[in-house]
Design a protein around this motif. Structure first.
Motif, mmCIF file in Angstrom:
data_model
loop_
_atom_site.group_PDB
_atom_site.id
_atom_site.type_symbol
_atom_site.label_atom_id
_atom_site.label_comp_id
_atom_site.label_asym_id
_atom_site.label_seq_id
_atom_site.Cartn_x
_atom_site.Cartn_y
_atom_site.Cartn_z
ATOM 1 N N GLY A 27 0.880 -1.083 0.156
ATOM 2 C CA GLY A 27 0.150 0.074 0.028
ATOM 3 C C GLY A 27 0.702 1.140 0.160
ATOM 4 O O GLY A 27 2.081 1.193 -0.078
ATOM 5 N N THR A 28 0.313 2.300 0.214
ATOM 6 C CA THR A 28 1.093 3.628 0.222
ATOM 7 C C THR A 28 1.897 3.519 1.791
ATOM 8 O O THR A 28 1.366 2.985 2.484
ATOM 9 C CB THR A 28 0.077 4.828 0.188
ATOM 10 O OG1 THR A 28 -0.835 4.993 1.479
ATOM 11 C CG2 THR A 28 -0.610 4.781 -0.998
ATOM 12 N N TYR B 295 -5.905 -12.338 -1.241
ATOM 13 C CA TYR B 295 -5.895 -10.828 -1.059
ATOM 14 C C TYR B 295 -6.934 -10.235 -0.997
ATOM 15 O O TYR B 295 -7.926 -10.389 -1.602
ATOM 16 C CB TYR B 295 -4.840 -10.279 -2.158
ATOM 17 C CG TYR B 295 -3.515 -10.776 -2.228
ATOM 18 C CD1 TYR B 295 -2.455 -10.026 -1.378
ATOM 19 C CD2 TYR B 295 -2.975 -11.695 -2.966
ATOM 20 C CE1 TYR B 295 -1.134 -10.628 -1.259
ATOM 21 C CE2 TYR B 295 -1.482 -12.036 -3.074
ATOM 22 C CZ TYR B 295 -0.793 -11.461 -2.050
ATOM 23 O OH TYR B 295 0.371 -12.042 -2.121
ATOM 24 N N THR B 296 -6.997 -9.564 0.270
ATOM 25 C CA THR B 296 -8.345 -8.549 0.510
ATOM 26 C C THR B 296 -7.879 -7.021 0.004
ATOM 27 O O THR B 296 -6.813 -6.575 0.596
ATOM 28 C CB THR B 296 -8.791 -8.479 1.621
ATOM 29 O OG1 THR B 296 -9.117 -9.768 2.209
ATOM 30 C CG2 THR B 296 -9.932 -7.506 2.093
ATOM 31 N N ASN B 297 -8.520 -6.500 -1.189
ATOM 32 C CA ASN B 297 -8.410 -5.184 -1.303
ATOM 33 C C ASN B 297 -8.862 -3.949 -0.471
ATOM 34 O O ASN B 297 -10.198 -4.052 -0.285
ATOM 35 C CB ASN B 297 -8.789 -4.830 -2.736
ATOM 36 C CG ASN B 297 -8.092 -5.599 -3.761
ATOM 37 O OD1 ASN B 297 -6.893 -5.517 -3.935
ATOM 38 N ND2 ASN B 297 -8.691 -6.183 -4.864
ATOM 39 N N LEU B 298 -8.197 -3.414 0.523
ATOM 40 C CA LEU B 298 -8.818 -2.582 1.472
ATOM 41 C C LEU B 298 -8.858 -1.183 0.916
ATOM 42 O O LEU B 298 -9.984 -0.576 1.370
ATOM 43 C CB LEU B 298 -7.746 -2.581 2.593
ATOM 44 C CG LEU B 298 -7.466 -3.790 3.195
ATOM 45 C CD1 LEU B 298 -6.387 -3.787 4.177
ATOM 46 C CD2 LEU B 298 -8.590 -4.583 3.913
ATOM 47 N N THR B 299 -8.358 -0.637 0.142
ATOM 48 C CA THR B 299 -8.290 0.462 -0.570
ATOM 49 C C THR B 299 -7.826 0.353 -2.068
ATOM 50 O O THR B 299 -7.590 -0.719 -2.391
ATOM 51 C CB THR B 299 -7.667 1.908 0.074
ATOM 52 O OG1 THR B 299 -6.229 1.635 -0.284
ATOM 53 C CG2 THR B 299 -7.828 1.814 1.333
ATOM 54 N N GLU B 300 -7.935 1.235 -2.918
ATOM 55 C CA GLU B 300 -7.427 1.253 -4.389
ATOM 56 C C GLU B 300 -6.062 0.667 -4.199
ATOM 57 O O GLU B 300 -5.405 0.079 -5.375
ATOM 58 C CB GLU B 300 -7.534 2.483 -5.144
ATOM 59 C CG GLU B 300 -7.162 2.400 -6.709
ATOM 60 C CD GLU B 300 -7.206 3.706 -7.215
ATOM 61 O OE1 GLU B 300 -6.905 3.777 -8.443
ATOM 62 O OE2 GLU B 300 -8.072 4.627 -6.671
#
Length: 341
Positions: free
Chosen positions: A241-242, A310-315
């Motif tokens: 992520g960021t 994998y779970t996408n939590l944000t973009e």
């Protein structure tokens, strides 16, 4: 965005080594992207697959004993694994620079440093010796090497550790690459020189739009330098992520463990840091479930038996952890973690 949205795209990459003791599955189903002008951090414990993944990008791992079990490495849309020897040579000498971990052993002690920088142009017929010499001196000055003419004629043993690392950076930059891979470039340096090297990398990104992959186990380097972060463990990507999402929206227990094992600015000098208990998994026989399950405080039966999706939590933010499943118990890692930056 440029012609390619992603300068580099690794898809489901698996790379192993055959040894006398069996097959070491060093990289397992790794996917990541690097955009133009971006600094991407890859962080994790020693032996997690960071350096092997990076060296796969330029096909630097010896083959054999190493071999690709699957996946793609797309650089500007072209698969590195399908490139000819001539294409690979061009990739290594013109497109991608590599700064190795230890300048003490990466430089040839029998050659003057200027000649070692010039070796990047070996076989290039479109540039004269005078132009090469001028380019080398210019790049030495760019990376902060004073009295470049004198340094050009010196041997590695005549230079300090910080100066050797600047020579390694000059070697990586002299061909004006689009992308640089830095494999723990500040590990052997003191904190003052480390700060100078990191500032130099940031300056190069600002001046030339160079894309950088920074491999490190130092979360302070990640916080200072990177736009996005990939967290690796046991040859796999567990979270990415960021920088803000990884530090402040931590979603994987392993990332939480890394954050909690470092000192913050307000940590009392007499306090004891919290290490992650246990040892990394045996990559001769990787666990069939989550690679971190044996060391995880929140491990469930499913973690031991089945690899998490994998779970996408944000973009940008995703995590490979069963705690993200809708039926899992709710655990707020963010609320439990102390501040580290």
């Amino acid at each position: 965005m440029a012609e390619y949205e992603n300068l580099l795209e690794i898809k489901n990459l698996s790379f192993s080594f055959k040894t006398y003791g069996g097959t070491v599955k060093a990289v397992r189903n790794v996917s990541l992207t690097l955009r133009k002008g971006e600094i991407l951090g890859i962080v994790g414990e020693s032996g997690c697959g960071k350096s092997v993944t990076a060296q796969c990008i330029m096909r630097l791992n010896p083959e054999p004993p190493g071999f690709f079990e699957g996946g793609e490495i797309l650089y500007k849309g072209k698969d590195v694994l399908k490139m000819s020897k001539a294409e690979l040579k061009a990739l290594r000498s013109r497109e991608i620079g590599f700064i190795f971990q230890d300048p003490m052993t990466s430089l040839n002690p029998t050659m003057r440093v200027g000649k070692q920088i010039e070796e990047v142009f070996h076989g290039h017929k479109d540039i004269s010796k005078a132009e090469i010499h001028k380019k080398v001196l210019n790049i030495m000055r760019l990376v902060g090497i004073s009295d470049a003419e004198k340094r050009y004629r010196q041997y590695p043993h005549e230079l300090s550790g910080g100066m050797k690392q600047r020579i390694m950076i000059a070697i990586a930059l002299v061909s004006d690459p689009t992308m640089i891979i830095c494999d723990e470039p500040t590990t052997s340096l003191d904190v003052t020189i480390e700060a100078q090297i990191l500032d130099l990398l940031l300056e190069l990104r600002e001046k030339f739009g160079t894309s950088i992959i920074m491999i490190t186990h130092d979360l302070g380097v990640i916080a200072k330098l990177c736009d996005r972060v990939v967290v690796m463990y046991g040859g796999k990507v567990l979270e990415n992520g960021t920088v803000d999402e990884i530090f402040y929206e931590t979603a994987h227990p392993y990332t939480y463990g890394l954050m909690n094992s470092i000192a913050s600015l307000d940590t009392d000098k007499n306090s004891v840091l919290t290490p992650i208990p246990g040892t990394p998994p045996d990559l001769f026989a990787p666990p069939k479930g989550c690679p971190f399950a044996a060391r995880c405080d929140y491990a469930m039966k499913v973690c031991l038996e089945h690899p998490p999706e994998y779970t996408n939590l944000t973009e940008e933010h995703r995590s490979a952890c069963w705690l993200q499943h809708e039926m899992a118990p709710k655990v707020d890692l963010r609320g439990k973690r102390k501040e580290t930056v």
